[in-house]
Design a protein around this motif. Sequence first.
Motif, PDB file in Angstrom:
ATOM      1  N   GLU A  71      43.532  16.521  39.910  1.00  0.00           N
ATOM      2  CA  GLU A  71      44.918  16.221  40.305  1.00  0.00           C
ATOM      3  C   GLU A  71      45.436  15.030  39.519  1.00  0.00           C
ATOM      4  N   ARG A  72      44.602  13.999  39.395  1.00  0.00           N
ATOM      5  CA  ARG A  72      45.023  12.802  38.669  1.00  0.00           C
ATOM      6  C   ARG A  72      45.328  13.111  37.208  1.00  0.00           C
ATOM      7  N   LEU A  73      44.580  14.071  36.614  1.00  0.00           N
ATOM      8  CA  LEU A  73      44.767  14.393  35.194  1.00  0.00           C
ATOM      9  C   LEU A  73      45.754  15.540  34.962  1.00  0.00           C
ATOM     10  N   ASN A  74      46.430  15.988  36.054  1.00  0.00           N
ATOM     11  CA  ASN A  74      47.355  17.131  35.945  1.00  0.00           C
ATOM     12  C   ASN A  74      46.646  18.388  35.438  1.00  0.00           C
ATOM     13  N   VAL A  75      45.394  18.543  35.811  1.00  0.00           N
ATOM     14  CA  VAL A  75      44.631  19.740  35.473  1.00  0.00           C
ATOM     15  C   VAL A  75      44.669  20.678  36.668  1.00  0.00           C
ATOM     16  N   GLU A  76      45.215  21.870  36.444  1.00  0.00           N
ATOM     17  CA  GLU A  76      45.322  22.859  37.507  1.00  0.00           C
ATOM     18  C   GLU A  76      44.078  23.756  37.506  1.00  0.00           C
ATOM     19  N   PHE A  77      43.720  24.278  38.657  1.00  0.00           N
ATOM     20  CA  PHE A  77      42.632  25.251  38.746  1.00  0.00           C
ATOM     21  C   PHE A  77      43.039  26.357  39.698  1.00  0.00           C
ATOM     22  N   TYR A  78      42.510  27.530  39.454  1.00  0.00           N
ATOM     23  CA  TYR A  78      42.738  28.632  40.375  1.00  0.00           C
ATOM     24  C   TYR A  78      41.390  29.149  40.828  1.00  0.00           C
ATOM     25  N   GLY A  79      41.361  29.691  42.024  1.00  0.00           N
ATOM     26  CA  GLY A  79      40.090  30.044  42.635  1.00  0.00           C
ATOM     27  C   GLY A  79      39.476  28.797  43.232  1.00  0.00           C
ATOM     28  N   PRO A  95      50.443  19.846  31.644  1.00  0.00           N
ATOM     29  CA  PRO A  95      51.455  19.465  30.632  1.00  0.00           C
ATOM     30  C   PRO A  95      51.628  20.508  29.536  1.00  0.00           C
ATOM     31  N   ASP A  96      50.679  21.376  29.366  1.00  0.00           N
ATOM     32  CA  ASP A  96      50.768  22.407  28.321  1.00  0.00           C
ATOM     33  C   ASP A  96      50.526  23.772  28.955  1.00  0.00           C
ATOM     34  N   LYS A  97      51.139  23.970  30.106  1.00  0.00           N
ATOM     35  CA  LYS A  97      50.842  25.148  30.923  1.00  0.00           C
ATOM     36  C   LYS A  97      51.088  26.444  30.181  1.00  0.00           C
ATOM     37  N   TYR A  98      52.107  26.469  29.331  1.00  0.00           N
ATOM     38  CA  TYR A  98      52.464  27.722  28.661  1.00  0.00           C
ATOM     39  C   TYR A  98      52.047  27.727  27.185  1.00  0.00           C
ATOM     40  N   GLY A  99      51.277  26.762  26.771  1.00  0.00           N
ATOM     41  CA  GLY A  99      50.798  26.720  25.394  1.00  0.00           C
ATOM     42  C   GLY A  99      49.305  27.018  25.336  1.00  0.00           C
TER      43      GLY A  99
END
Length: 698
Positions: free
Chosen positions: A18-26, A45-49
Amino acid sequence: MPFTVGLAPGVDAAALFERLNVEFYGSIETIAQLNAVQANLYYEPDKYGLGYDKLLDALRADPQVRYAEKEELAYQFPPAAHTLDGSELDIVRLPRVRSGSAPVTVAVIGNGVTPNQELPAERVVAGYDATEIYRRTTDLTGRGTMAAGIIAGDSGICSSCKIMPIRLTLESDTTQSLSDSLARGIVWATDNGAQVITTTAYLHFDTTLIREAVRYATERGVLMVASASTDAHQGRRVFPAGFDDVLAVSAVTTSGQDTMRGNHNTETDRWIDVAAAEGVPAVDHNNESKVLAGVEGSTAVVAGTVALAFASRPGVTAAEVRKAITDTTTTDGVSLPLLNAGTAVYSLTGQDSADPEITSTGLTTDQLITDVMSFRPSAVDDTAVTRMELYVGGDKVATRWNPWQSMNWSPPENFNGRIALTLRAVDVAGRSSSATTTVRVDTAGPAGSIVSPAAGARVRGSVEVVFRGAADVASAEVNGVAMKRAGSDWSATVAPSGGRLVVEATDKDGYRSRFTQTVVVDNDGPAATVNPKQNTRVRGTFTTSLTAVNDASGVAKAELWANGKYLGAGYSKKVATGQSSGNVKLVWKLTDRLGNTRSYTRTVIADNKAPSLSITKAPGDKAKVKGTVQVTVKASDASGIARIELSVNGKVVATDKTAGYVLRVNTDKQKKTMKVRVCAYDKLGNIAYTGTRTWYRR
């Protein structure tokens, strides 16, 4: 994209992401013992790249992260099937005693294990599904069950050992899995009492997660045995086998040589520790007898030997077992260090309570021996047989050091009778046992001789061989072809082999004699030089001849054909071309005294045509002349002009050999009436004349 992240102690993975803006699924899967998590991540920050590299950079830069890496695949492709020759287990010198007093558990990480008739259920302890999906450890392919049976089955290498099944793959794909499942399996097996962990799963790359899982097991006294995979990797390391703490296993043939079903060392990286023969007979999860092929079979054999070493000496360490395995390998005459199972165990226990047992001498009583023979004896021991020795009359005549090798013995010459051959098996402790087999030796055989062809005779092609044998000859063959009998003579027509005719005569008791006659094989026709040379121009009747004629067997005749017409025999013949011009095909055929022939073909060109000739400038007929008169001539010929002549009153008065022919005559020195004619000669002697002109001197 699945990633593995190694965390500093006490770090909460979710808070870090969360602090690093890293998303996870599952879900975030945790391997607590390794302070590592696995999750499917992307970088907000680069969600679509294409932010995977940026994500890794962000994680690796954080002080709470020890390492971050993409999840790798672990592969378990089954080796190609192949046929066994029955000596796969013999070459690793398995001990006869295959159990020990110390309790040992072997974790088999792969497709699962199912108890069967070879592997009773009570020998299989609780296992673990490292995928954490099915919660089942039963076998998916039969390969895990076969490996477990080789290791700890009733006829396995350590029947007192237990098997811990660790299932690594999904039911939908038994050839690959995520590397975190392999790490979980290693950790779980270590925490639940395995002393030995074996797997044929491999990664193409060194990952920190697997490295730390191996270190976790090693630091807790576990010895890992892993497959080095096949020669598709061309000597490159695969992992976990490529880690120094892991016993890396490859496969060789039953003569200890490289095989496509096993990887190999390189000159600069000797990372493979030990090898065993490719493929082992085993029983699968359906109780069917199969072959655990290639390096999977050899890995199971090494794992079973490691387990037996632990079981044979209570309290032994993983480092001591590893050293015993690697220090006792066979290295002479093999492509990889070859497992010497019995010697490895003996080096740890020092116990050897029984003499070796010779199970087969490789010979049979009254076996007939007529020539150098090869045979392969076999022996077993509660530790390991180190060598086999052959004695004749108390003298040692041969020693065999490796079980895949044959022994050779040369019987005495000109002997007919029985000889006792004694084999002595010696084990690693120096204990020995012997077994004697009496064989019949006949190197005398029936008498006889080859009467035709004579020694040194020159022959061609197939030749009739006549052997004159004694009355006790029951059969005979020459160069492998059966001979027919007529009285005391035996005959057959064969081609010499390397200039040798070998007759083997056998008497009614089966004794044989061998007779050899050396002859000179001549299958070549005579050689010669043909005259004239190719495309030579000829006229009229010309001579063709042979020179430098030679043949080792002597020349019988030489014959000539001209344009298909036979002109007779001899070394020199005349050929008439008449008035015709054109190609003449000469064929010389030479025959030697054995009937070998050789033909030479030459084409010559017949030229019987007179040159083309004309006077281009000169006084005409009945002309009155005085002083020196010049005659200019034009001439040509396919064979070339030799010369042009000017005749006055039948006498040659001028000659020119150079084109642009000019002939001169001093008419003041001639008679008042002159009969003038020009003549042209070509280089073959063909002649052309001009008409005669009459000149008058003024």
